[in-house]
Write a protein that holds these residues in place. Sequence first.
Motif: not given
Length: 320
Positions: A224-239, A249-262
Amino acid sequence: MKPIVYITRKLPEEAVAPLRDQFEVRMWESESEAVPRSVLLEEVADADALWTVVTDAVDRDLLTAAPKLKIVANMAVGYNNIDTVAAKERDIVVTNTPGVLTETTADLTFALLLATARRLGEAEQDLREGKWTSWTPMGYTGMDVGGATLGIIGMGRIGEAVARRARGFDMRVLYHNRSRKKEAEVQFGFEYAELDKLLQEADFVITLAPFTPETAGLIGARELALMKKTAVFINSSRGGIVDETALYEALKNGTIWAAGLDVFETEPVPVDHPLLSLPNVTALPHIGSASVKTRLAMMNLNVQAILDVFEGREPQNRVV
């Protein structure tokens, strides 16, 4: 006496009807509530076939309690909910439902990407709660999808289908996979990348890899630290592919911008899950394959697998 099929969720009659001539069909009474473990243990004691969903834990103890069991037909592509080693030891066939859900899951994955990028969930909730009081220049501003770089981790059938959709948005597509997809690279212009390079360059990162011992916790704090601060992470495979504490922590601290989770590591996800408290998380209840046509097609594959085993044919989608 007819062999017994036990089904762990209430299903439409049109789905189970083809089994009724040859089998005694027993079925849990609820569609939305999981069968209690105690009930399932009682039912498998008499079952010749077991029809499961992805959240049913078919472990060694359950298989041991099922002396007559010949097949576990799992209504999912993934089958990490089943102890396949124990099944193989007991000569129990395990099948899954690949192929028929590819396009539907790709649709949902891309919809989740768009919804997360444009903050649709957050905006709709504010609208419904009366929090939208005026138009503001920077209100609900999100990330552009068109022309962005998409990174796909796991380039199987669904990954390729998502990548094809991305071409319609003029996205550059990077992918990381156990094996190169050179034909797709030539045909569609997809680019293979090592995982770290993909994480560093992608504006949107989607995980679509199967859950295995090798992919468990694949995305953690380092990744997660390697990703851009403006990056969006999507998980629709397995949790379990994602370290959810690190993601929070990455979302709360602004390491990445947002996440979409299915998907989540524990499902159904508890309402007090930390990730659900964050405004930059768009969350769905594991609905990747949830179209009427697709779910009925998955059920048909399970029916066919059960019939194949009891009629002496090799099931098409056997995994064990």
